[in-house]
Design a protein around this motif. Sequence first.
Motif, mmCIF file in Angstrom:
data_model
loop_
_atom_site.group_PDB
_atom_site.id
_atom_site.type_symbol
_atom_site.label_atom_id
_atom_site.label_comp_id
_atom_site.label_asym_id
_atom_site.label_seq_id
_atom_site.Cartn_x
_atom_site.Cartn_y
_atom_site.Cartn_z
ATOM 1 N N CYS A 123 0.839 -1.201 0.000
ATOM 2 C CA CYS A 123 0.000 0.000 0.000
ATOM 3 C C CYS A 123 0.877 1.256 0.000
ATOM 4 O O CYS A 123 2.043 1.222 0.381
ATOM 5 N N GLU A 162 0.770 3.780 2.025
ATOM 6 C CA GLU A 162 1.208 4.178 3.365
ATOM 7 C C GLU A 162 2.479 3.443 3.762
ATOM 8 O O GLU A 162 3.416 4.026 4.295
ATOM 9 N N ARG A 163 2.499 2.127 3.526
ATOM 10 C CA ARG A 163 3.698 1.353 3.885
ATOM 11 C C ARG A 163 4.852 1.673 2.953
ATOM 12 O O ARG A 163 6.015 1.685 3.371
ATOM 13 N N CYS A 166 -5.614 0.630 5.565
ATOM 14 C CA CYS A 166 -6.030 -0.737 5.880
ATOM 15 C C CYS A 166 -5.435 -1.171 7.221
ATOM 16 O O CYS A 166 -4.556 -0.513 7.778
ATOM 17 N N CYS A 189 -1.566 -1.510 7.318
ATOM 18 C CA CYS A 189 -0.846 -0.234 7.366
ATOM 19 C C CYS A 189 -0.973 0.412 8.744
ATOM 20 O O CYS A 189 -0.016 0.995 9.244
HETATM 21 ZN ZN LIG Z 1 -2.618 -0.614 3.598
#
Ligand SMILES: [Zn+2]
Length: 137
Positions: A59, A61-62, A94, A97
């Motif tokens: 994702c 964010e990560r 999610c 994350c």
């Molecule tokens: Zn995520």
Amino acid sequence: MTNLAQTELEKLFELARQAAQHSYSPYSGFRVGAALQLTSGEIVTGTNVENVSFGLTICAERAALVRAVSQFGPEIRISGVAIANRNGLASPPCGACRQVLAEFILPDAPIFFPAADGVRTMTFSDLLPLGSEMKLK
Ligand SMILES: [Zn+2]
């Protein structure tokens, strides 16, 4: 919430939107970007990178977090996060994350993201209650 002004959150959100332009999302077409405000003043962005296996997709964010640690080291602390997408859909972080962000984020950091009812701001501790209490020592 940490002391990020609305204009700073809007700037972070715009940077997240720009990061989403670089999304590698040939399978879902869901183009997401994230921008992390660090306590040092730096801003680090990331985008989602999909994989044909699906399970190895990362994702935005990560991706941003891994980039921030790689660039500035393990002592970073995150004081705000913005998430945006180019699909006009809700995209709160999610569960995976949230758990990974918990290692580096201030509990009262604002998280700015598109929700079903419009852009919403919540503190990290509201998104992941007890997240900072998970310790191995
Ligand atoms: Zn995520």
